[in-house]
Design an enzyme around this catalytic site. Structure first.
Site, PDB file in Angstrom:
ATOM      1  N   SER A 140      61.727  56.211  48.955  1.00  0.00           N
ATOM      2  CA  SER A 140      61.716  55.967  50.382  1.00  0.00           C
ATOM      3  C   SER A 140      62.906  56.234  51.371  1.00  0.00           C
ATOM      4  CB  SER A 140      61.515  54.240  50.445  1.00  0.00           C
ATOM      5  OG  SER A 140      60.215  54.240  50.097  1.00  0.00           O
ATOM      6  N   SER A 148      65.674  50.327  57.363  1.00  0.00           N
ATOM      7  CA  SER A 148      65.495  51.920  57.561  1.00  0.00           C
ATOM      8  C   SER A 148      65.245  52.442  58.685  1.00  0.00           C
ATOM      9  CB  SER A 148      64.324  52.349  56.268  1.00  0.00           C
ATOM     10  OG  SER A 148      63.156  51.981  56.729  1.00  0.00           O
ATOM     11  N   ASN A 202      61.884  51.413  59.520  1.00  0.00           N
ATOM     12  CA  ASN A 202      61.651  50.330  59.906  1.00  0.00           C
ATOM     13  C   ASN A 202      61.399  49.839  61.186  1.00  0.00           C
ATOM     14  OD1 ASN A 202      63.413  48.771  57.057  1.00  0.00           O
ATOM     15  ND2 ASN A 202      61.341  49.240  57.116  1.00  0.00           N
ATOM     16  N   ASP A 244      62.583  45.274  48.251  1.00  0.00           N
ATOM     17  CA  ASP A 244      61.343  45.511  48.555  1.00  0.00           C
ATOM     18  C   ASP A 244      60.277  44.088  48.288  1.00  0.00           C
ATOM     19  OD1 ASP A 244      59.212  46.576  49.866  1.00  0.00           O
ATOM     20  OD2 ASP A 244      58.811  48.209  48.377  1.00  0.00           O
ATOM     21  N   GLY A 245      59.445  44.026  49.078  1.00  0.00           N
ATOM     22  CA  GLY A 245      58.328  42.839  48.846  1.00  0.00           C
ATOM     23  C   GLY A 245      58.453  41.592  49.316  1.00  0.00           C
ATOM     24  N   HIS A 290      61.357  37.382  54.656  1.00  0.00           N
ATOM     25  CA  HIS A 290      62.800  38.118  55.062  1.00  0.00           C
ATOM     26  C   HIS A 290      63.655  37.069  54.913  1.00  0.00           C
ATOM     27  CE1 HIS A 290      60.983  41.756  55.851  1.00  0.00           C
ATOM     28  NE2 HIS A 290      60.264  41.481  57.042  1.00  0.00           N
TER      29      HIS A 290
HETATM   30  C1  FPP Z   1      61.335  44.890  52.288  1.00  0.00           C
HETATM   31  O1  FPP Z   1      60.247  44.047  52.583  1.00  0.00           O
HETATM   32  C2  FPP Z   1      62.438  44.371  53.012  1.00  0.00           C
HETATM   33  C3  FPP Z   1      62.959  44.875  54.310  1.00  0.00           C
HETATM   34  C4  FPP Z   1      62.464  45.742  55.109  1.00  0.00           C
HETATM   35  C5  FPP Z   1      64.118  44.220  54.795  1.00  0.00           C
HETATM   36  C6  FPP Z   1      65.131  43.606  53.788  1.00  0.00           C
HETATM   37  C7  FPP Z   1      65.932  42.609  54.613  1.00  0.00           C
HETATM   38  C8  FPP Z   1      66.419  41.597  54.247  1.00  0.00           C
HETATM   39  C9  FPP Z   1      66.403  40.870  52.765  1.00  0.00           C
HETATM   40  C10 FPP Z   1      67.040  40.285  55.263  1.00  0.00           C
HETATM   41  C11 FPP Z   1      68.151  40.937  55.884  1.00  0.00           C
HETATM   42  C12 FPP Z   1      69.108  41.520  55.036  1.00  0.00           C
HETATM   43  C13 FPP Z   1      70.440  41.137  55.446  1.00  0.00           C
HETATM   44  C14 FPP Z   1      71.639  41.966  54.398  1.00  0.00           C
HETATM   45  C15 FPP Z   1      71.214  39.996  56.041  1.00  0.00           C
HETATM   46  P1  FPP Z   1      58.798  44.400  53.060  1.00  0.00           P
HETATM   47  O2  FPP Z   1      58.815  43.678  54.430  1.00  0.00           O
HETATM   48  O3  FPP Z   1      58.801  45.829  53.052  1.00  0.00           O
HETATM   49  O4  FPP Z   1      57.956  43.641  51.982  1.00  0.00           O
HETATM   50  P2  FPP Z   1      56.498  44.399  51.797  1.00  0.00           P
HETATM   51  O5  FPP Z   1      56.564  45.705  51.257  1.00  0.00           O
HETATM   52  O6  FPP Z   1      55.866  43.327  50.909  1.00  0.00           O
HETATM   53  O7  FPP Z   1      55.713  44.030  53.083  1.00  0.00           O
END
Ligand code: FPP
Length: 247
Positions: free
Chosen positions: A197, A66, A69, A21-22, A38
């Site tokens: 979550s 998720s 998402n 996350d983050g 990302h």
């Molecule tokens: C949460 O950060 C992250 C995600 C919803 C996606 C995670 C995906 C990746 C790291 C890239 C793709 C993965 C692979 C395995 C290739 P957020 O967007 O919720 O951050 P925030 O809470 O700061 O808004």
């Protein structure tokens, strides 16, 4: 002693699960769009996957997308799907070099065709790798998984293959998409949020939880070492007393 040197390799968790996350907040801090976060998050995925495999962790599950998402802006969803496809293709040599098997849990049929196709091909290509299994949770939520399991149990009861009195912990576990994967001993969540979550709700009943303020793009191998050291300091009692644990 270095952080890595402080880890007891004999007492590693078999399975580490991570809520990454983050990314969005990291990008905002840099004055960039969320998708940049990302993209940087993928570099962290690569580093943590390689380090975990080298340490000897047997399963690493990453919450990559998720069920919830899907309600993000369309361009962000598309960007995440593109990143997924690109990363799977690009990192195939990394998976092979490190003897990593790729697996996935979630409502995979709901993914765009290009994702599903590449995912299936990567699973197939890495299926004989015997080191760590990297499990990507994609279009996954624990409540979705439990609902699917309950539907299939109900059908098996209806057809007479399962008796209602046979439904117990073991039987339910067999119907989940995580069947065959040991329960995670350690669950990590980055970015300072203190929530689960909808991730692996059934499987984390006895997991140790580790929360860090570090945002996912900044989660380096040293941060993983810190989580493992913290985990190894804890006493896992599974409802028993301390005295019952020491022979
Ligand atoms: C949460 O950060 C992250 C995600 C919803 C996606 C995670 C995906 C990746 C790291 C890239 C793709 C993965 C692979 C395995 C290739 P957020 O967007 O919720 O951050 P925030 O809470 O700061 O808004």
């Amino acid at each position: 002693m270095s952080l890595e040197g402080q880890i007891n390799k004999e007492r590693l968790p078999q399975h580490v699960a991570i809520i990454m996350d983050g990314n969005g907040r990291w990008a905002k801090e840099q004055g960039r769009f969320r998708v940049f976060g990302h993209t940087k998050g993928v570099d962290t995925v690569k580093e943590i996957t390689e380090v975990a495999a080298k340490l000897g962790i047997k399963y690493l599950t990453l919450y990559a997308f998720s069920t919830e998402n899907w309600s993000r802006p369309v361009h962000e969803v598309n960007a995440l799907m593109d990143l997924l496809v690109r990363t799977i293709k690009k990192e195939m040599p990394t998976l092979m070099k490190n003897n990593i098997r790729l697996d996935a849990i979630g409502n995979l049929e709901s993914l765009p065709d290009r994702c599903l196709k590449n995912l299936k091909a990567a699973k197939e290509k890495t299926s004989n790798n015997s080191g760590m299994t990297l499990v990507l949770a994609l279009s996954y939520s624990a409540k979705w998984d439990i609902c699917e399991a309950v539907k299939r149990i109900a059908l098996d009861v209806q057809s007479g293959n399962v008796r209602p009195d046979e439904i117990d912990n073991n039987l339910i576990t067999k119907y989940l998409s995580t069947h065959g994967i040991p329960e995670p001993e350690l669950l990590i969540r980055t970015s300072g949020e203190l929530r689960i979550s909808n991730f692996l709700l059934w499987e984390i009943a006895y997991s140790e939880l580790y929360f860090t303020d570090v945002l996912w793009p900044d989660f380096s191998k040293e941060e993983l070492f810190k989580a493992l050291i913290d985990y190894q300091k804890r006493e896992r009692r599974f409802g028993k007393t301390s005295e019952q644990l020491t022979p």
